[in-house]
Motif scaffolding. Structure first.
Motif, PDB file in Angstrom:
ATOM      1  N   TYR A  58       0.833  -1.297  -0.055  1.00 33.75           N
ATOM      2  CA  TYR A  58       0.329   0.086  -0.143  1.00 33.75           C
ATOM      3  C   TYR A  58       1.159   1.426   0.090  1.00 33.75           C
ATOM      4  O   TYR A  58      -0.151   2.549   0.394  1.00 33.75           O
ATOM      5  N   ALA A  59       1.840   1.066   0.179  1.00 36.48           N
ATOM      6  CA  ALA A  59       3.404   2.522  -0.068  1.00 36.48           C
ATOM      7  C   ALA A  59       3.569   2.942  -1.410  1.00 36.48           C
ATOM      8  O   ALA A  59       3.459   1.748  -2.246  1.00 36.48           O
ATOM      9  N   SER A  60       3.603   3.880  -1.376  1.00 31.08           N
ATOM     10  CA  SER A  60       3.999   4.131  -2.598  1.00 31.08           C
ATOM     11  C   SER A  60       5.138   5.635  -1.813  1.00 31.08           C
ATOM     12  O   SER A  60       5.162   5.991  -0.952  1.00 31.08           O
ATOM     13  N   THR A  61       6.319   5.704  -3.108  1.00 31.78           N
ATOM     14  CA  THR A  61       7.653   6.591  -2.953  1.00 31.78           C
ATOM     15  C   THR A  61       7.945   7.569  -3.794  1.00 31.78           C
ATOM     16  O   THR A  61       9.180   7.214  -4.278  1.00 31.78           O
ATOM     17  N   PRO A  62       7.469   8.705  -4.236  1.00 28.65           N
ATOM     18  CA  PRO A  62       7.453   9.334  -5.056  1.00 28.65           C
ATOM     19  C   PRO A  62       9.122  10.242  -4.478  1.00 28.65           C
ATOM     20  O   PRO A  62       8.842  10.790  -3.236  1.00 28.65           O
ATOM     21  N   LEU A  63       9.556  10.360  -5.678  1.00 23.94           N
ATOM     22  CA  LEU A  63      10.740  11.387  -5.141  1.00 23.94           C
ATOM     23  C   LEU A  63      10.775  12.654  -5.821  1.00 23.94           C
ATOM     24  O   LEU A  63      10.552  12.903  -6.852  1.00 23.94           O
TER      25      LEU A  63
END
Length: 198
Positions: A58-63
């Motif tokens: 369920y996690a997202s990691t935008p940079l």
């Protein structure tokens, strides 16, 4: 301090693992291109992003690219490394792409690495689909997503022929934040989850 970073990273991983048991969407915002940050430290940030996504579906990691703004410790560091305060609101509004005009503490290769990694992060996770506005852009982003995931998984950040294409499409969709590698948020929030915080 390295020990503090290790403790914070450990804490984030533990919390993320616990959250993975619940259908709650979690978005960890990361940045790269900090003053004194090395390539190895930035790659550690990318590793943490991968771990969080792997351990929590369920996690997202935008940079995004680090942007100096007044009021934080990192801003003082930016000034020490040659960053010049903007003199007008217009200049501050355009400050998100400061590294294109003056690299200062960054090498050309580091700029490209952070830029490309930020671009890929916006397409490698379906949880960020809400950012892909416009029918054409939305459809093409879904087609590109599997390739972005492969790039992200294997650290394939070179030869980004897809970026110019995305920029052209963006002119008709108004999604500039997806190709200029920044999120229009204050400096404080992304600092919490990056592997380079001090």
């Amino acid at each position: 301090h390295p020990n503090i970073i290790i403790k914070i990273t450990f804490f984030i991983k533990k919390v993320n693992q616990k959250l993975s048991n619940f259908p709650i969407r979690v978005e960890y915002k990361f940045q790269g291109g900090f003053p004194t940050e090395t390539k190895e430290e930035f790659l550690d940030t990318l590793k943490l992003m991968k771990t969080l996504k792997k351990e929590n579906k369920y996690a997202s990691t935008p940079l995004s690219f680090y942007t100096p703004f007044p009021g934080k410790l990192l801003y003082s560091m930016a000034l020490e490394h040659g960053f010049k305060p903007r003199t007008s609101l217009k200049d501050w509004a355009e400050n998100y792409t400061w590294y294109k005009k003056e690299r200062l503490w960054l090498t050309k290769r580091m700029v490209k690495l952070v830029e490309n990694a930020a671009f890929i992060s916006n397409f490698s996770n379906k949880k960020l689909d809400y950012k892909h506005k416009g029918l054409l852009f939305s459809v093409l982003s879904k087609i590109y997503s599997p390739f972005a995931k492969i790039r992200f998984k294997y650290d394939l950040y070179g030869f980004m022929i897809e970026k110019p294409v995305a920029k052209i499409i963006n002119k008709f969709n108004g999604n500039s934040n997806l190709t200029t590698n920044h999120h229009k948020l204050p400096e404080q929030e992304p600092e919490k989850t990056s592997a380079k915080n001090n």
